[in-house]
Design a protein around this motif. Structure first.
Motif, short mmCIF file in Angstrom:
data_model
loop_
_atom_site.label_atom_id
_atom_site.label_comp_id
_atom_site.label_asym_id
_atom_site.label_seq_id
_atom_site.Cartn_x
_atom_site.Cartn_y
_atom_site.Cartn_z
N GLY A 1 0.63 -1.31 0.12
CA GLY A 1 -0.21 -0.23 0.31
C GLY A 1 0.74 1.06 -0.17
N ASP B 1 3.40 0.66 -3.74
CA ASP B 1 2.76 0.52 -4.71
C ASP B 1 1.29 2.05 -5.07
OD1 ASP B 1 5.16 -0.81 -5.76
OD2 ASP B 1 4.52 -2.52 -5.48
N HIS B 2 0.88 1.43 -3.87
CA HIS B 2 -0.52 1.65 -3.88
C HIS B 2 -0.98 3.51 -3.30
CE1 HIS B 2 -1.47 -1.75 -6.73
NE2 HIS B 2 -1.08 -1.87 -5.22
N SER C 1 -3.97 5.40 -2.87
CA SER C 1 -4.65 4.83 -2.57
C SER C 1 -4.97 4.60 -0.35
CB SER C 1 -5.64 3.58 -2.81
OG SER C 1 -6.84 3.09 -2.30
N TYR C 2 -4.04 3.73 -0.42
CA TYR C 2 -3.62 3.16 0.93
C TYR C 2 -3.87 4.25 2.14
CZ TYR C 2 -1.61 0.45 4.62
OH TYR C 2 -1.25 0.26 5.96
N ARG D 1 -8.81 2.67 1.87
CA ARG D 1 -8.67 2.81 0.85
C ARG D 1 -9.52 3.59 0.51
NH1 ARG D 1 -12.59 1.34 -0.30
NH2 ARG D 1 -12.90 -0.44 -1.54
N SER E 1 -10.43 2.30 -5.21
CA SER E 1 -9.67 1.78 -6.62
C SER E 1 -9.35 0.11 -6.83
CB SER E 1 -7.86 2.16 -6.30
OG SER E 1 -6.56 1.69 -6.38
N ALA F 1 -7.30 -1.57 -8.53
CA ALA F 1 -6.26 -2.30 -8.55
C ALA F 1 -5.79 -2.39 -7.48
CB ALA F 1 -4.83 -1.14 -9.50
N PHE F 2 -6.05 -1.44 -6.37
CA PHE F 2 -4.76 -1.80 -4.50
C PHE F 2 -6.28 -2.84 -4.29
CE2 PHE F 2 -4.96 -0.52 -0.32
CZ PHE F 2 -4.04 -1.12 0.27
N PHE G 1 -4.92 -5.85 -5.80
CA PHE G 1 -3.17 -6.28 -4.61
C PHE G 1 -3.67 -6.72 -2.91
CE2 PHE G 1 -0.89 -4.93 -1.54
CZ PHE G 1 0.41 -5.80 -2.19
N SER H 1 -5.57 9.71 1.45
CA SER H 1 -5.16 8.32 1.12
C SER H 1 -3.41 8.79 2.94
CB SER H 1 -4.58 8.14 0.34
OG SER H 1 -3.25 9.39 0.13
#
Length: 211
Positions: free
Chosen positions: A75, A78-79, A82-83, A99, A102, A104-105, A108, A126
């Motif tokens: 998180g 790469d995210h 969002s995280y 989050r 997202s 994508a997240f 993940f 975030s």
């Protein structure tokens, strides 16, 4: 002279919470896009415990702890857009991830969870965004002190709601700080006296039912 180094910058990154359990699957909660849970939440698990000093205390199972570590690391790396943070609910043997929605997240999280129970909830901001606000406020501490706003603590909340500011001058802070940072700044003001310096910051725990 900068004297405020107690709990400031206490970003609750990867927060962990503890609640009680009835062993039932989590019911998704409404949110910006609605909450959801991983497949591992379909199974009930016995809470883990550890004995310390003759007392039996709740503990986080290794598999859940590892899943939380993967999600927290991914998180942040790469995210980051969002995280927001996470908690652990030791009684229900699950983690709660906050989050900004997202796809994508979310993918993940599903992959990182493996067979553990992860509850995903929406956040307004975030961790990366709140960290920026946190740093900006901390940099201005001396100026606020000079202007009669005594700030005791500054902490980015792990649920992404905002940056929580503890102060003895709540009304003055609530009036003056938005004028400097803008009305849309995600600031939360709580009444708090002088803070006793802390050691290493711990991980937050979820409130007990009814608490």
């Amino acid at each position: 002279m900068r004297r405020c180094r107690y709990r400031l910058c206490c970003l609750l990154l990867g927060a962990v919470l503890v609640t009680s359990s009835c062993g039932e699957p989590e019911v998704p909660e409404e949110g910006l896009t609605g909450g959801w849970t991983t497949a591992g939440c379909e199974f009930s698990r016995r809470p883990a415990t550890v004995t310390m000093g003759g007392r039996i205390l709740p503990a986080t199972p290794p598999a859940l702890e590892a899943a939380m570590a993967r999600i927290d690391a991914g998180g942040r790396a790469d995210h980051a857009g969002s995280y927001a943070g996470l908690e652990v609910d030791q009684e229900r043997v699950r983690a709660i991830v906050y989050r900004v929605p997202s796809a994508a997240f979310d993918d993940f999280i599903r992959l990182s969870a493996e067979d553990t129970c992860i509850v995903v909830r929406d956040a307004a901001h975030s961790l990366a965004e709140l960290a920026g606000w946190n740093d900006r406020i901390v940099a201005d501490l001396d100026a606020w002190q000079a202007n009669g706003v005594r700030i005791s603590s500054v902490a980015a909340r792990h649920d992404g709601v905002g940056v929580e500011i503890g102060t003895r001058d709540v009304e003055r802070a609530r009036s003056a700080m938005p004028q400097r940072y803008g009305r849309s700044a995600p600031l939360i003001f709580v009444e708090q006296g002088p803070v006793i310096p802390l050691g290493e910051p711990g991980v937050p725990t979820a409130p007990q039912p009814g608490g």
